[in-house]
Scaffold this motif. Structure first.
Motif, short mmCIF file in Angstrom:
data_model
loop_
_atom_site.label_atom_id
_atom_site.label_comp_id
_atom_site.label_asym_id
_atom_site.label_seq_id
_atom_site.Cartn_x
_atom_site.Cartn_y
_atom_site.Cartn_z
N ILE A 105 1.49 -23.74 -42.88
CA ILE A 105 1.07 -25.03 -42.32
C ILE A 105 -0.45 -25.06 -42.38
O ILE A 105 -1.11 -24.11 -41.99
N ILE A 120 -7.81 -25.15 -41.67
CA ILE A 120 -7.11 -24.15 -40.86
C ILE A 120 -5.70 -23.95 -41.42
O ILE A 120 -5.05 -24.90 -41.87
N VAL A 175 -1.94 -22.03 -40.58
CA VAL A 175 -1.11 -21.32 -39.61
C VAL A 175 -0.07 -20.54 -40.41
O VAL A 175 0.81 -21.12 -41.06
N THR A 190 0.06 -17.30 -36.80
CA THR A 190 -1.34 -16.89 -36.63
C THR A 190 -2.25 -17.86 -37.37
O THR A 190 -1.95 -18.24 -38.50
N MET A 191 -3.33 -18.24 -36.69
CA MET A 191 -4.23 -19.20 -37.33
C MET A 191 -5.35 -18.51 -38.08
O MET A 191 -5.90 -17.52 -37.60
N GLN A 227 -8.90 -19.47 -40.70
CA GLN A 227 -9.80 -20.54 -41.12
C GLN A 227 -10.35 -20.24 -42.50
O GLN A 227 -10.62 -19.08 -42.81
N PHE A 239 2.80 -29.78 -35.70
CA PHE A 239 4.03 -29.37 -35.01
C PHE A 239 4.37 -30.32 -33.87
O PHE A 239 3.47 -30.69 -33.10
N ASN A 258 6.56 -30.50 -38.62
CA ASN A 258 7.45 -29.38 -38.34
C ASN A 258 8.07 -29.62 -36.97
O ASN A 258 7.38 -29.62 -35.96
N LEU A 294 -5.27 -17.57 -30.29
CA LEU A 294 -6.11 -18.54 -31.00
C LEU A 294 -7.24 -19.02 -30.11
O LEU A 294 -8.34 -19.28 -30.58
#
Lengths: 104, 334
Positions: free
Chosen positions: A11, A39, A41, A45-46, A48, B59, B86, B242
């Motif tokens: 994503i 960004i 995902v 986990t994100m 950059q 999401f 999503n 995050l």
């Protein structure tokens, strides 16, 4: 075989305001910023990507090979084509290793 | 991440979306059971999806209330999935049979979470105030798996299960669940009224998390999630989130059935309406969101070395019990 495509399970989104800010700084002659403009995902986990990485990422839509990506970026970034090609290849290799990008 | 949230994120990553507060259960801890508000039409809910697509929110997670009470859940979710969102939801599982599981798959649901709080059916049924709900919840997990939907299990940690959560993980394994959420108890709605009976003491929370984190470290066949900022004050805790502190108002927002936006489902402060107000103005300028993103250390947080990591713990819990975002999380053991 040589077209590069993003893993569809990842994503991602372009942070447009941030991207515009970095673009304006570049146009004003500043060095490319490390600030994240895209960004991702990945499995919750994100991550950059900076402006250059984000620009490459956006071009990896399955319609271009590395050469075509370099040609597109060369119109935007004022660097030697040879250097740009090396940077693009290094970035793509890294993300292929991570299985975020693949060749088709 | 020391920079301002809005300097990086132009919108949240997740909208937790309550289409209706209506529910077929009456759970002891429910934040929303006594809430009432106007509900939007299918068409208006699809307009909300259009806003979320425009803002690149990746999401959405339907909750409630029981999402399956709304007959148009499939239509709204399908519309969102077709637009690239999503889509997931949390359900008590009562209305999930083979047919509805297939319909959820067809609508594009990526993941469905089922609430199960104890492997003792009578304890679960009592907590959920619904006889037979344990069996239906377990059956729901199987129907969803058979339909090809990824399942998660949500267990609200309370007095009834905090010393006996390992069997819940085994139950999850037996039914092909990929991820278990061990949710911290929220003092909102009925959870506030029943907190004396259900909520743990700070020391009990500490003991629970110490044990649960050890189990998590030893587990590689199941994802175990907590999502509780207060954990970060435990010595040696080094998981990277995050954002620091509560994620609500930073990574996520909540939608009420009438389109009102709140920071999260447990904080009943409306910061705007997604259909009537400019979303960017809410996201960047809401005084409530700004305050939540820039908490000051109050009370015992003032001289606590963990504040930089936990940012005072759960903002919703602090607000519910003191009326002030910046007061310490009542679960904090320090």
């Amino acid at each position: 075989m040589s077209h590069i495509v993003r893993d569809p399970k990842i994503i991602w989104r372009v942070e447009k305001q941030r991207e515009e800010k970095v673009r304006q700084a570049l146009e004003a002659g500043d060095e490319p910023s490390e600030a994240g403009t895209v960004i991702l995902v990945v499995s919750g986990t994100m991550h950059q990507l900076n402006f250059v990485g984000g620009s490459i990422w956006q071009l990896c839509d399955g319609t271009r090979d590395c050469e075509a990506i370099v040609s597109e970026l060369a119109q935007e970034f004022d660097v030697e084509r040879e250097q740009l090609a090396a940077d693009v290849q290094e970035f793509v290799d890294d993300l292929v290793d991570r299985e975020w990008l693949y060749y088709e | 991440m020391s920079e301002k949230i809005t300097e990086l994120f132009s919108a949240p990553l997740t909208f937790n979306w309550t289409l209706s507060f209506a529910c077929n259960f009456c759970c002891s801890h429910c934040y929303s059971r006594e809430e009432e508000t106007e509900e939007l039409s299918t068409e208006d809910n699809c307009r909300i999806v259009d806003v979320l697509v425009d803002k690149q929110v990746p999401f959405i997670n339907f909750g409630g209330g029981e999402p399956l009470i709304r007959k148009d859940l499939f239509a709204i979710a399908g519309y969102a999935a077709d637009k690239g969102l999503n889509v997931s939801m949390n359900s008590n599982g009562w209305l999930v049979d083979a047919a509805s599981a297939t319909a959820l798959k067809k609508a594009g649901f990526k993941s469905v979470g089922i609430s199960i709080d104890s492997i003792d059916p009578s304890l679960h049924d009592d907590f959920r105030c619904m006889p037979g709900s344990f069996d239906r919840a377990v059956a729901a997990l199987d129907h969803l798996r058979d339909a090809g939907i990824r399942t998660t299990m949500s267990s609200v940690i309370s007095k009834i299960n905090y010393q006996d959560f390992r069997p819940l993980l085994d139950l999850a394994r037996e039914h092909g669940v990929e991820q278990v959420y061990l949710h911290n108890f929220k003092c909102s709605g009925r959870g506030f009224k029943n907190r004396e009976d259900l909520d743990l003491s700070p020391d009990e929370w500490r003991s629970f998390y110490e044990e649960a984190l050890q189990v998590k470290a030893e587990t590689d066949d199941l994802e175990i999630s907590f999502d509780d900022p207060v954990i970060s004050s435990l010595p040696g805790y080094d998981e990277q989130s995050l954002v620091k502190g509560s994620s609500c108002g930073k990574l996520s927002l909540h939608l009420r059935p009438n389109g009102d936006i709140t920071p999260c489902g447990f904080i009943p402060l409306v910061v705007g309406n997604i259909l009537h107000d400019d979303f960017d103005d809410i996201w960047y300028n809401s005084p409530v969101l700004t305050k939540m993103r820039n908490k000051e250390a109050k009370g015992k947080c003032g001289d606590c070395g963990s504040f930089e990591s936990c940012l005072g713990g759960c903002t919703a819990r602090a607000f519910a019990t003191t009326g002030d975002f910046c007061e310490p999380d009542p679960h904090c053991w320090k």
